[in-house]
Design an enzyme around this catalytic site. Structure first.
Site, PDB file in Angstrom:
ATOM      1  N   MET A  62       0.835  -1.199   0.000  1.00 13.63           N
ATOM      2  CA  MET A  62       0.000   0.000   0.000  1.00 13.63           C
ATOM      3  C   MET A  62       0.875   1.257   0.000  1.00 13.63           C
ATOM      4  O   MET A  62       0.401   2.353   0.300  1.00 13.63           O
ATOM      5  CB  MET A  62      -0.943  -0.007   1.200  1.00 13.63           C
ATOM      6  CG  MET A  62      -1.923  -1.182   1.148  1.00 13.63           C
ATOM      7  SD  MET A  62      -3.448  -0.895   2.029  1.00 13.63           S
ATOM      8  CE  MET A  62      -2.845  -0.651   3.688  1.00 13.63           C
ATOM      9  N   GLY A  94      11.000  -2.819   5.509  1.00 12.97           N
ATOM     10  CA  GLY A  94      10.233  -4.070   5.509  1.00 12.97           C
ATOM     11  C   GLY A  94       9.774  -4.420   4.102  1.00 12.97           C
ATOM     12  O   GLY A  94       9.967  -5.549   3.621  1.00 12.97           O
ATOM     13  N   HIS A  95       9.185  -3.421   3.418  1.00 18.00           N
ATOM     14  CA  HIS A  95       8.759  -3.650   2.031  1.00 18.00           C
ATOM     15  C   HIS A  95       9.965  -4.014   1.149  1.00 18.00           C
ATOM     16  O   HIS A  95       9.889  -4.904   0.306  1.00 18.00           O
ATOM     17  CB  HIS A  95       8.109  -2.394   1.451  1.00 18.00           C
ATOM     18  CG  HIS A  95       6.855  -1.955   2.136  1.00 18.00           C
ATOM     19  ND1 HIS A  95       6.752  -0.781   2.829  1.00 18.00           N
ATOM     20  CD2 HIS A  95       5.633  -2.545   2.238  1.00 18.00           C
ATOM     21  CE1 HIS A  95       5.526  -0.640   3.305  1.00 18.00           C
ATOM     22  NE2 HIS A  95       4.822  -1.702   2.968  1.00 18.00           N
ATOM     23  N   ASP A 141       2.252  -9.386   9.004  1.00 22.77           N
ATOM     24  CA  ASP A 141       0.803  -9.597   8.908  1.00 22.77           C
ATOM     25  C   ASP A 141       0.560 -11.101   8.810  1.00 22.77           C
ATOM     26  O   ASP A 141       0.188 -11.618   7.754  1.00 22.77           O
ATOM     27  CB  ASP A 141       0.266  -8.865   7.680  1.00 22.77           C
ATOM     28  CG  ASP A 141       0.536  -7.373   7.742  1.00 22.77           C
ATOM     29  OD1 ASP A 141      -0.303  -6.646   8.270  1.00 22.77           O
ATOM     30  OD2 ASP A 141       1.625  -6.953   7.297  1.00 22.77           O
ATOM     31  N   GLN A 185      -2.844 -12.366   7.726  1.00 19.97           N
ATOM     32  CA  GLN A 185      -3.034 -12.081   6.297  1.00 19.97           C
ATOM     33  C   GLN A 185      -2.307 -13.126   5.450  1.00 19.97           C
ATOM     34  O   GLN A 185      -2.876 -13.674   4.500  1.00 19.97           O
ATOM     35  CB  GLN A 185      -2.488 -10.682   6.008  1.00 19.97           C
ATOM     36  CG  GLN A 185      -2.352 -10.345   4.547  1.00 19.97           C
ATOM     37  CD  GLN A 185      -1.943  -8.904   4.337  1.00 19.97           C
ATOM     38  OE1 GLN A 185      -2.755  -8.011   4.518  1.00 19.97           O
ATOM     39  NE2 GLN A 185      -0.699  -8.662   3.975  1.00 19.97           N
ATOM     40  N   MET A 187       8.628  -2.380  11.697  1.00 22.72           N
ATOM     41  CA  MET A 187       8.414  -1.303  10.718  1.00 22.72           C
ATOM     42  C   MET A 187       6.993  -1.371  10.178  1.00 22.72           C
ATOM     43  O   MET A 187       6.460  -2.446   9.934  1.00 22.72           O
ATOM     44  CB  MET A 187       9.421  -1.417   9.588  1.00 22.72           C
ATOM     45  CG  MET A 187      10.802  -1.064  10.042  1.00 22.72           C
ATOM     46  SD  MET A 187      11.882  -0.777   8.640  1.00 22.72           S
ATOM     47  CE  MET A 187      13.420  -0.534   9.528  1.00 22.72           C
ATOM     48  N   SER A 188       6.404  -0.204  10.030  1.00 25.54           N
ATOM     49  CA  SER A 188       5.047  -0.099   9.506  1.00 25.54           C
ATOM     50  C   SER A 188       4.883   1.289   8.909  1.00 25.54           C
ATOM     51  O   SER A 188       5.412   2.263   9.460  1.00 25.54           O
ATOM     52  CB  SER A 188       4.028  -0.283  10.639  1.00 25.54           C
ATOM     53  OG  SER A 188       2.747   0.157  10.218  1.00 25.54           O
ATOM     54  N   ARG A 199       2.346   2.960   9.102  1.00 25.74           N
ATOM     55  CA  ARG A 199       1.565   3.718  10.088  1.00 25.74           C
ATOM     56  C   ARG A 199       2.423   4.326  11.197  1.00 25.74           C
ATOM     57  O   ARG A 199       1.948   5.213  11.904  1.00 25.74           O
ATOM     58  CB  ARG A 199       0.489   2.819  10.711  1.00 25.74           C
ATOM     59  CG  ARG A 199      -0.624   2.470   9.747  1.00 25.74           C
ATOM     60  CD  ARG A 199      -1.735   1.685  10.429  1.00 25.74           C
ATOM     61  NE  ARG A 199      -2.931   1.602   9.611  1.00 25.74           N
ATOM     62  CZ  ARG A 199      -3.245   0.553   8.834  1.00 25.74           C
ATOM     63  NH1 ARG A 199      -2.440  -0.491   8.777  1.00 25.74           N
ATOM     64  NH2 ARG A 199      -4.358   0.557   8.127  1.00 25.74           N
TER      65      ARG A 199
HETATM   66  P1  AMP Z   1       1.417  -2.920   3.501  1.00 25.45           P
HETATM   67  O1  AMP Z   1       1.980  -1.886   2.588  1.00 25.45           O
HETATM   68  O2  AMP Z   1       1.431  -2.525   4.949  1.00 25.45           O
HETATM   69  O3  AMP Z   1       0.087  -3.448   3.027  1.00 25.45           O
HETATM   70  O4  AMP Z   1       2.409  -4.152   3.433  1.00 25.45           O
HETATM   71  C1  AMP Z   1       2.771  -4.733   2.209  1.00 25.45           C
HETATM   72  C2  AMP Z   1       3.563  -5.983   2.491  1.00 25.45           C
HETATM   73  O5  AMP Z   1       4.711  -5.668   3.259  1.00 25.45           O
HETATM   74  C3  AMP Z   1       2.788  -7.036   3.302  1.00 25.45           C
HETATM   75  O6  AMP Z   1       3.098  -8.323   2.809  1.00 25.45           O
HETATM   76  C4  AMP Z   1       3.318  -6.845   4.694  1.00 25.45           C
HETATM   77  O7  AMP Z   1       3.231  -8.004   5.495  1.00 25.45           O
HETATM   78  C5  AMP Z   1       4.756  -6.490   4.398  1.00 25.45           C
HETATM   79  N1  AMP Z   1       5.358  -5.781   5.530  1.00 25.45           N
HETATM   80  C6  AMP Z   1       4.895  -4.657   6.124  1.00 25.45           C
HETATM   81  N2  AMP Z   1       5.682  -4.316   7.166  1.00 25.45           N
HETATM   82  C7  AMP Z   1       6.669  -5.243   7.234  1.00 25.45           C
HETATM   83  C8  AMP Z   1       7.797  -5.457   8.096  1.00 25.45           C
HETATM   84  N3  AMP Z   1       8.068  -4.635   9.115  1.00 25.45           N
HETATM   85  N4  AMP Z   1       8.579  -6.525   7.857  1.00 25.45           N
HETATM   86  C9  AMP Z   1       8.313  -7.378   6.825  1.00 25.45           C
HETATM   87  N5  AMP Z   1       7.275  -7.236   5.984  1.00 25.45           N
HETATM   88  C10 AMP Z   1       6.458  -6.185   6.177  1.00 25.45           C
END
Ligand code: AMP
Length: 289
Positions: free
Chosen positions: A35, A41-42, A163, A166, A197-198, A200
């Site tokens: 997103m 992380g991404h 997640d 998910q 990491m997030s 948010r």
């Molecule tokens: P998002 O943009 O939050 O929807 O996340 C996109 C992808 O990145 C999803 O597969 C998440 O599980 C993964 N993701 C988000 N944060 C992390 C993190 N800290 N470490 C590893 N993968 C992550």
């Protein structure tokens, strides 16, 4: 020689389909759905995809999917930075970014003013954890990921264990619907102090950012108690205070079925969701006896 070429940015599903149809049959494709508001992380998922497909193309999608947000959730506040994201993708060696300009790009009926009608719902696995707190969330996630897998037709898709629910639900959907490619799970990437990491995290106040480290500290405590031999829920999940945080859930579930358990005698997941002000953070750890 894909990784030598300049990164391509595709804006519509038609462009994505045309690009995909132009690949030679048998070409591998790595896929990382996100997103946006990208962080390490991404980018670790991009590295995993690259490791899986070698020099073949890696596609990353940036789409803030409206159908996975509830009416009182943070769709409007969800952070965005497309310019920064595209720069990070280029640096990380992404070949193709699918970043639709229209928010409803993958919901074509909306352009004609029609309501959404087609949903992918994986039953059961969403009964607890985030599925309980966010009704309809995983239906939105599954629907958009199913659409993206049909468009990209990857040979490997990478999702984060951050997640965990998910990932479990998507694996199930992928198997049940014979969707293309393989699903790979990647470990949680953390800040230096342990905070997962997030995207948010950027919406946390300075105080909340400090307090949020309590999630990973608490999970580290759970792991320590587990390593010392604790196996039952009571012994594992105590001292659930997260500074100024308001608990959404603290749960211990079977890692496959995602059903609450009292005793860890098979791989288990300890997962937490905590609000810091309006920002809801999640984190987890897997416990393998
Ligand atoms: P998002 O943009 O939050 O929807 O996340 C996109 C992808 O990145 C999803 O597969 C998440 O599980 C993964 N993701 C988000 N944060 C992390 C993190 N800290 N470490 C590893 N993968 C992550």
């Amino acid at each position: 020689m894909w990784h030598d070429a300049r990164m391509i940015v595709l804006r519509t599903t038609d462009e994505l389909i045309e690009w995909r149809n132009g690949l030679l049959p048998g070409t591998e494709v790595g896929f990382v759905p996100t997103m946006g508001f990208l962080h390490e992380g991404h980018l670790s998922l991009v590295a995993s995809a690259r490791a899986e497909v070698g020099r073949a193309p890696v596609v990353l999608s940036i789409f803030v999917n409206p159908t996975q947000f509830g009416p009182n959730e943070d769709l409007d506040r969800y952070p965005r930075d497309e310019v920064g994201d595209l720069r990070k993708c280029e640096e990380a060696g992404v070949d193709v970014v699918f970043a639709p300009t229209r928010p409803d790009a993958v919901y074509p009926n909306r352009a004609q003013g029609l309501p959404d009608a087609t949903w992918v719902d994986v039953e059961g696995l969403d009964r607890h954890l985030c599925g309980r707190s966010r009704p309809g969330h995983f239906r939105g996630v599954c629907t958009v990921v199913c659409k993206l897998l049909c468009l990209v037709r990857p040979t490997v898709s990478v999702f984060g264990q951050k997640d965990f629910q998910q990932l479990t639900i998507l694996r199930r959907m992928h198997g049940d619907l014979f969707l293309p490619g393989r699903i790979v799970g990647a470990p949680i990437v953390r800040e230096a102090d342990g905070l997962a990491m997030s995207s948010r995290n950027t919406n946390l106040s300075a105080q909340a950012r400090q307090d949020a480290v309590s999630l990973s500290r608490w999970l580290a405590g759970v792991r320590e108690r587990f390593a010392a031999g604790a196996r039952d829920r009571e012994a594992l999940l105590h001292d659930t205070v997260f500074a100024s945080g308001r608990i959404d859930y603290v749960e211990l579930v079977d890692a496959q079925r995602l059903e609450p358990i009292d005793l860890v005698d098979a791989p288990a997941l300890c997962a937490v969701a905590v609000f810091f002000g309006p920002v809801r953070l999640i984190d987890n750890t897997v416990l393998v006896p």
